[in-house]
Scaffold this motif. Structure first.
Motif, PDB file in Angstrom:
ATOM      1  N   GLU A   1       0.816  -1.210   0.000  1.00  0.00           N
ATOM      2  CA  GLU A   1       0.000   0.000   0.000  1.00  0.00           C
ATOM      3  C   GLU A   1       0.850   1.260   0.000  1.00  0.00           C
ATOM      4  O   GLU A   1       0.401   2.330  -0.445  1.00  0.00           O
ATOM      5  CB  GLU A   1      -0.923   0.002   1.219  1.00  0.00           C
ATOM      6  N   LEU A   2       2.069   1.148   0.487  1.00  0.00           N
ATOM      7  CA  LEU A   2       3.007   2.277   0.495  1.00  0.00           C
ATOM      8  C   LEU A   2       3.984   2.195  -0.671  1.00  0.00           C
ATOM      9  O   LEU A   2       4.876   3.041  -0.785  1.00  0.00           O
ATOM     10  CB  LEU A   2       3.779   2.313   1.817  1.00  0.00           C
ATOM     11  N   SER A   3       3.832   1.162  -1.514  1.00  0.00           N
ATOM     12  CA  SER A   3       4.740   0.920  -2.640  1.00  0.00           C
ATOM     13  C   SER A   3       6.199   0.948  -2.181  1.00  0.00           C
ATOM     14  O   SER A   3       7.062   1.583  -2.776  1.00  0.00           O
ATOM     15  CB  SER A   3       4.525   1.964  -3.743  1.00  0.00           C
ATOM     16  N   THR A   4       6.447   0.228  -1.083  1.00  0.00           N
ATOM     17  CA  THR A   4       7.749   0.282  -0.420  1.00  0.00           C
ATOM     18  C   THR A   4       8.158  -1.109   0.052  1.00  0.00           C
ATOM     19  O   THR A   4       7.314  -1.906   0.469  1.00  0.00           O
ATOM     20  CB  THR A   4       7.675   1.228   0.802  1.00  0.00           C
ATOM     21  N   VAL A   5       9.459  -1.372  -0.011  1.00  0.00           N
ATOM     22  CA  VAL A   5      10.019  -2.536   0.661  1.00  0.00           C
ATOM     23  C   VAL A   5      11.224  -2.068   1.483  1.00  0.00           C
ATOM     24  O   VAL A   5      12.075  -1.324   0.986  1.00  0.00           O
ATOM     25  CB  VAL A   5      10.393  -3.664  -0.324  1.00  0.00           C
ATOM     26  N   PHE A   6      11.229  -2.457   2.742  1.00  0.00           N
ATOM     27  CA  PHE A   6      12.346  -2.147   3.635  1.00  0.00           C
ATOM     28  C   PHE A   6      13.311  -3.329   3.575  1.00  0.00           C
ATOM     29  O   PHE A   6      12.956  -4.437   3.974  1.00  0.00           O
ATOM     30  CB  PHE A   6      11.843  -1.922   5.064  1.00  0.00           C
ATOM     31  N   THR A   7      14.529  -3.092   3.091  1.00  0.00           N
ATOM     32  CA  THR A   7      15.413  -4.214   2.761  1.00  0.00           C
ATOM     33  C   THR A   7      16.564  -4.407   3.732  1.00  0.00           C
ATOM     34  O   THR A   7      17.367  -5.326   3.543  1.00  0.00           O
ATOM     35  CB  THR A   7      15.986  -4.050   1.344  1.00  0.00           C
ATOM     36  N   GLY A   8      16.664  -3.585   4.777  1.00  0.00           N
ATOM     37  CA  GLY A   8      17.796  -3.759   5.679  1.00  0.00           C
ATOM     38  C   GLY A   8      19.096  -3.700   4.901  1.00  0.00           C
ATOM     39  O   GLY A   8      19.324  -2.785   4.106  1.00  0.00           O
ATOM     40  N   ASP A   9      19.945  -4.710   5.101  1.00  0.00           N
ATOM     41  CA  ASP A   9      21.213  -4.761   4.365  1.00  0.00           C
ATOM     42  C   ASP A   9      21.202  -5.843   3.292  1.00  0.00           C
ATOM     43  O   ASP A   9      22.257  -6.324   2.873  1.00  0.00           O
ATOM     44  CB  ASP A   9      22.377  -5.006   5.331  1.00  0.00           C
ATOM     45  N   THR A  10      20.004  -6.249   2.829  1.00  0.00           N
ATOM     46  CA  THR A  10      19.925  -7.258   1.771  1.00  0.00           C
ATOM     47  C   THR A  10      20.140  -6.649   0.394  1.00  0.00           C
ATOM     48  O   THR A  10      20.896  -7.182  -0.423  1.00  0.00           O
ATOM     49  CB  THR A  10      18.575  -7.993   1.837  1.00  0.00           C
ATOM     50  N   LEU A  11      19.472  -5.534   0.119  1.00  0.00           N
ATOM     51  CA  LEU A  11      19.606  -4.886  -1.188  1.00  0.00           C
ATOM     52  C   LEU A  11      19.800  -3.393  -0.990  1.00  0.00           C
ATOM     53  O   LEU A  11      19.037  -2.744  -0.267  1.00  0.00           O
ATOM     54  CB  LEU A  11      18.358  -5.134  -2.043  1.00  0.00           C
TER      55      LEU A  11
ATOM     56  N   GLY B   1      11.001  -9.464  -8.129  1.00  0.00           N
ATOM     57  CA  GLY B   1       9.696  -9.692  -8.717  1.00  0.00           C
ATOM     58  C   GLY B   1       8.628  -8.740  -8.222  1.00  0.00           C
ATOM     59  O   GLY B   1       7.483  -8.763  -8.717  1.00  0.00           O
ATOM     60  N   LEU B   2       8.972  -7.888  -7.256  1.00  0.00           N
ATOM     61  CA  LEU B   2       8.026  -6.884  -6.784  1.00  0.00           C
ATOM     62  C   LEU B   2       7.815  -5.837  -7.885  1.00  0.00           C
ATOM     63  O   LEU B   2       8.630  -5.705  -8.787  1.00  0.00           O
ATOM     64  CB  LEU B   2       8.551  -6.210  -5.509  1.00  0.00           C
ATOM     65  N   PRO B   3       6.711  -5.095  -7.835  1.00  0.00           N
ATOM     66  CA  PRO B   3       6.462  -4.078  -8.873  1.00  0.00           C
ATOM     67  C   PRO B   3       7.669  -3.151  -9.029  1.00  0.00           C
ATOM     68  O   PRO B   3       8.283  -2.737  -8.028  1.00  0.00           O
ATOM     69  CB  PRO B   3       5.239  -3.330  -8.338  1.00  0.00           C
ATOM     70  N   PRO B   4       8.037  -2.809 -10.264  1.00  0.00           N
ATOM     71  CA  PRO B   4       9.275  -2.053 -10.489  1.00  0.00           C
ATOM     72  C   PRO B   4       9.289  -0.684  -9.825  1.00  0.00           C
ATOM     73  O   PRO B   4      10.361  -0.159  -9.502  1.00  0.00           O
ATOM     74  CB  PRO B   4       9.361  -1.926 -12.012  1.00  0.00           C
ATOM     75  N   GLU B   5       8.103  -0.105  -9.589  1.00  0.00           N
ATOM     76  CA  GLU B   5       8.062   1.212  -8.953  1.00  0.00           C
ATOM     77  C   GLU B   5       8.219   1.141  -7.438  1.00  0.00           C
ATOM     78  O   GLU B   5       8.277   2.178  -6.760  1.00  0.00           O
ATOM     79  CB  GLU B   5       6.747   1.921  -9.295  1.00  0.00           C
ATOM     80  N   THR B   6       8.328  -0.068  -6.883  1.00  0.00           N
ATOM     81  CA  THR B   6       8.474  -0.225  -5.433  1.00  0.00           C
ATOM     82  C   THR B   6       9.747   0.460  -4.946  1.00  0.00           C
ATOM     83  O   THR B   6      10.850   0.179  -5.447  1.00  0.00           O
ATOM     84  CB  THR B   6       8.511  -1.716  -5.053  1.00  0.00           C
ATOM     85  N   VAL B   7       9.602   1.337  -3.970  1.00  0.00           N
ATOM     86  CA  VAL B   7      10.754   2.041  -3.402  1.00  0.00           C
ATOM     87  C   VAL B   7      11.486   1.106  -2.447  1.00  0.00           C
ATOM     88  O   VAL B   7      10.873   0.487  -1.572  1.00  0.00           O
ATOM     89  CB  VAL B   7      10.313   3.324  -2.678  1.00  0.00           C
ATOM     90  N   VAL B   8      12.801   1.000  -2.624  1.00  0.00           N
ATOM     91  CA  VAL B   8      13.650   0.162  -1.779  1.00  0.00           C
ATOM     92  C   VAL B   8      14.275   1.069  -0.721  1.00  0.00           C
ATOM     93  O   VAL B   8      15.134   1.904  -1.029  1.00  0.00           O
ATOM     94  CB  VAL B   8      14.734  -0.536  -2.626  1.00  0.00           C
ATOM     95  N   ARG B   9      13.816   0.907   0.510  1.00  0.00           N
ATOM     96  CA  ARG B   9      14.342   1.717   1.618  1.00  0.00           C
ATOM     97  C   ARG B   9      15.333   0.844   2.386  1.00  0.00           C
ATOM     98  O   ARG B   9      14.966  -0.162   2.980  1.00  0.00           O
ATOM     99  CB  ARG B   9      13.204   2.211   2.506  1.00  0.00           C
ATOM    100  N   THR B  10      16.584   1.260   2.362  1.00  0.00           N
ATOM    101  CA  THR B  10      17.702   0.410   2.750  1.00  0.00           C
ATOM    102  C   THR B  10      18.170   0.685   4.172  1.00  0.00           C
ATOM    103  O   THR B  10      17.765   1.652   4.814  1.00  0.00           O
ATOM    104  CB  THR B  10      18.880   0.649   1.790  1.00  0.00           C
ATOM    105  N   GLY B  11      19.059  -0.176   4.664  1.00  0.00           N
ATOM    106  CA  GLY B  11      19.609  -0.015   5.999  1.00  0.00           C
ATOM    107  C   GLY B  11      20.669   1.059   6.103  1.00  0.00           C
ATOM    108  O   GLY B  11      20.927   1.586   7.196  1.00  0.00           O
ATOM    109  N   HIS B  12      21.299   1.380   4.992  1.00  0.00           N
ATOM    110  CA  HIS B  12      22.324   2.430   4.938  1.00  0.00           C
ATOM    111  C   HIS B  12      22.218   3.119   3.578  1.00  0.00           C
ATOM    112  O   HIS B  12      21.929   2.465   2.576  1.00  0.00           O
ATOM    113  CB  HIS B  12      23.735   1.849   5.068  1.00  0.00           C
ATOM    114  N   GLY B  13      22.468   4.416   3.553  1.00  0.00           N
ATOM    115  CA  GLY B  13      22.558   5.095   2.263  1.00  0.00           C
ATOM    116  C   GLY B  13      21.209   5.429   1.655  1.00  0.00           C
ATOM    117  O   GLY B  13      20.175   5.425   2.319  1.00  0.00           O
TER     118      GLY B  13
END
Length: 209
Positions: free
Chosen positions: A139-149, A177-189
């Motif tokens: 619903e937020l078009s977001t994935v929180f990836t920690g230090d994976t990606l 495979g997630l929708p391409p517009e999904t924002v990747v919010r990372t653990g650093h940077g």
């Protein structure tokens, strides 16, 4: 009210395998004006408390148990009463930092965490650490990836408890495979998007071998 994502950067050190490095960590707060969860309580419980601004903290979710992502978790839990949640495969790493204080609950692949009417699905993504997880909030078009990606590639796999082929499998099978517009919010940077990173998978594989 729709949930929003607040962002805080905290600074401290990362220690593993006898080395210590200065790091800046992203702390993510997901919620509305009344309740929230924290993704990775890094370094500074007081700063995270201030950013919460009196909201009820429902959970402290650990993407993995490297010390720089969990060092403030017990203090934040003590101040708020919120449970600390961790995938059980990362307990050996957790115990290196907090030998006398266990997490309060377990994260499992497919589990759903709901806050402010928004659902986050736990994706078990081992590789950087055995119990590493990402949190997908469609619903937020977001994935929180920690230090994976990260922006530009996978998290580091050169230290104990990590494995390069495993992180590549996790990213390929669970994230790209997630929708391409999904924002990747990372653990650093900086943040990125799934669409920006997906075309480079083979480059990372070639670079990593």
């Amino acid at each position: 009210m729709t949930a929003r994502v607040d962002h805080l950067v905290t600074s401290g050190t990362f220690s593993l395998d006898g080395g210590t490095w200065d790091v800046d960590n992203n702390v993510w707060i997901v919620g509305d004006d009344t309740e929230a969860i924290v993704v990775d309580a890094a370094h500074d419980a007081d700063a995270i408390l201030a950013a919460l601004g009196g909201r009820t903290l429902r959970a402290i979710v650990c993407t993995h148990a490297h010390n720089d992502h969990i060092d403030a978790a017990p203090a934040l839990a003590a101040a708020t009463g919120a449970p600390v949640l961790l995938h059980p495969d990362d307990l050996p790493l957790w115990k290196q930092t907090h030998p006398d204080r266990a997490p309060d609950g377990e994260l499992a692949d497919g589990q759903t965490i709901t806050v402010a009417g928004t659902s986050l699905t736990v994706l078990h993504t081992p590789g950087h650490a055995p119990g590493a997880v990402c949190l997908h909030a469609p619903e937020l078009s977001t994935v929180f990836t920690g230090d994976t990606l990260f922006q530009g590639g996978p998290g580091a796999t050169g230290r104990s408890f990590s494995h390069f082929p495993t992180i590549i499998d996790s990213i390929r099978d669970r994230l790209l495979g997630l929708p391409p517009e999904t924002v990747v919010r990372t653990g650093h940077g900086d943040s990125t998007t799934v669409g920006a990173e997906a075309p480079h998978l083979q480059e990372w594989v070639d670079r990593g071998h």
